[in-house]
Design an enzyme around this catalytic site. Structure first.
Site, short mmCIF file in Angstrom:
data_model
loop_
_atom_site.label_atom_id
_atom_site.label_comp_id
_atom_site.label_asym_id
_atom_site.label_seq_id
_atom_site.Cartn_x
_atom_site.Cartn_y
_atom_site.Cartn_z
N PHE A 1 -1.35 8.25 4.50
CA PHE A 1 -2.20 8.88 5.43
C PHE A 1 -3.34 9.79 4.92
CE2 PHE A 1 1.57 9.69 8.77
CZ PHE A 1 1.59 8.20 9.02
N LYS B 1 5.67 3.90 16.86
CA LYS B 1 5.72 2.66 15.84
C LYS B 1 6.74 2.78 14.77
CE LYS B 1 2.57 -0.14 12.81
NZ LYS B 1 1.20 -0.28 12.46
N ASN C 1 0.69 -1.26 0.01
CA ASN C 1 -0.07 0.04 0.10
C ASN C 1 0.83 1.21 -0.03
OD1 ASN C 1 -0.40 2.02 2.64
ND2 ASN C 1 0.15 -0.08 3.20
#
Length: 339
Positions: free
Chosen positions: A113, A210, A109
């Site tokens: 955002f 993350k 992908n």
């Protein structure tokens, strides 16, 4: 009601982004299964003062806008994570931007955002909580593409959404926003963490970061130092990868973007092991990347993860995967003598 077995042939014929949107809308409309997260008491986990019915969660990227919080949890997950959410609405990158690598059990992908913004997310989170929703929900924050002050963007998200969240995530590791991964540098990351933490409402939820899987050894040491010194309350390992492992067979294997799914299992688990050592076991870690079975989830836990997330495997296996993983994980724990 689980309509996935009937819908699967149709889903495979339509574009992956369209399929994703239809799935989220179907879940939000109540067309998904309703599975208890408390499948087996051996899976109960307490972390950050929160009680997880099981340690298996839905990773960020599925419910990007917080549209199906209750329905996602009803798939049998012990927790869910919405986002990434940016301060201002933004469309993300041009389509097509999602590609199934069916032969490789993977997805690429380059969403970039795409987000409806913090106001829309706050409204949905408020409605969920005020409607009696008590499920464990993480909120994953991103920055707007054109923003010149990344730390301010994360702080805005923390201030607006932190009061509804069981934990908040600073996502500086998506490969699809220009310059974002540079924010994993020691000084940049420390500044973002500090401003985000200062912006959290009291009582402040845990703050996590993350990480990307594509890090140098120096990057890893610097991030671990920031995580322990700042401090943060945990790390999520890992985001999608820009690497393309040898042996990918699918026609879309060379598309730009982040690769997730089965090929990410080994490198993300290896990175998890490294960060458990670098942080000396002092920080909770959430293991994500390539999880498609109970054995995969167990491997993440044995590598140092306190919680485990998945997403891409649902594309290929459907929602029945979640109870299969929790049931199988309970069996593995008993097999090895864990209580």
């Amino acid at each position: 009601m689980n309509l996935y077995p009937l819908a699967k042939p149709f889903i495979g014929l339509i574009g992956p982004e369209t399929a994703h949107r239809l799935t989220v809308r179907a879940l939000a409309a109540g067309l998904g299964p309703n599975v208890s997260a408390a499948a087996d008491p051996i899976l109960k986990t307490t972390l950050w003062g929160r009680k997880f019915a099981n340690p298996i969660g839905l990773a960020a990227g599925f419910d990007k806008h917080g549209e199906a919080i209750a329905a996602s949890l009803a798939l049998g997950f012990g927790f869910t994570e919405i986002g990434s959410i940016t301060p201002k609405p933004q469309p993300g990158n041009p389509r097509p931007r999602v590609f199934r690598l069916t032969q490789d059990r993977a997805v690429i992908n380059r969403y970039g955002f795409n987000s409806e913004g913090i106001e829309a997310a706050a409204g949905r989170l408020r409605a969920y909580r005020e409607g009696g929703g008590t499920g464990l929900v993480g909120v994953n924050l991103g920055k707007n593409k054109e923003s010149e002050d990344a730390a301010l963007d994360y702080a805005k998200g923390a201030a607006a959404l932190g009061g509804f969240a069981d934990y908040v995530v600073v996502n500086v590791s998506s490969p699809n926003t220009p310059g974002l991964r540079a924010l994993q540098g020691k000084d940049e990351l420390a500044a973002i963490v500090a401003r985000t933490r200062d912006a959290l409402p009291e009582p402040a939820p845990p703050l996590l970061v993350k990480l990307a899987p594509d890090l140098t050894d120096e990057d890893k040491r610097d991030i671990a130092a920031v995580a322990l010194d700042a401090p943060v309350d945990g790390l999520i390992i890992s985001n999608t990868t820009t690497a393309r492992p040898d042996g990918l067979k699918s026609p879309h294997a060379n598309e730009a973007g982040g690769l997730s799914g089965a090929p990410l299992m080994a490198p993300s688990t290896s990175l998890l092991t490294e960060f458990f050592a670098l942080t000396e076991g002092k920080l909770p870690l959430i293991g994500v990347g390539g999880v498609a079975s109970a054995a995969d989830a167990y491997a993440k836990i044995r590598a140092g993860a306190s919680l485990v997330q998945l997403y891409t495997a649902l594309v290929f296996e459907g929602p029945g995967l979640v109870p299969a993983i929790t049931s199988g994980l309970a069996d593995l724990l008993r097999r090895d003598g864990f209580a």
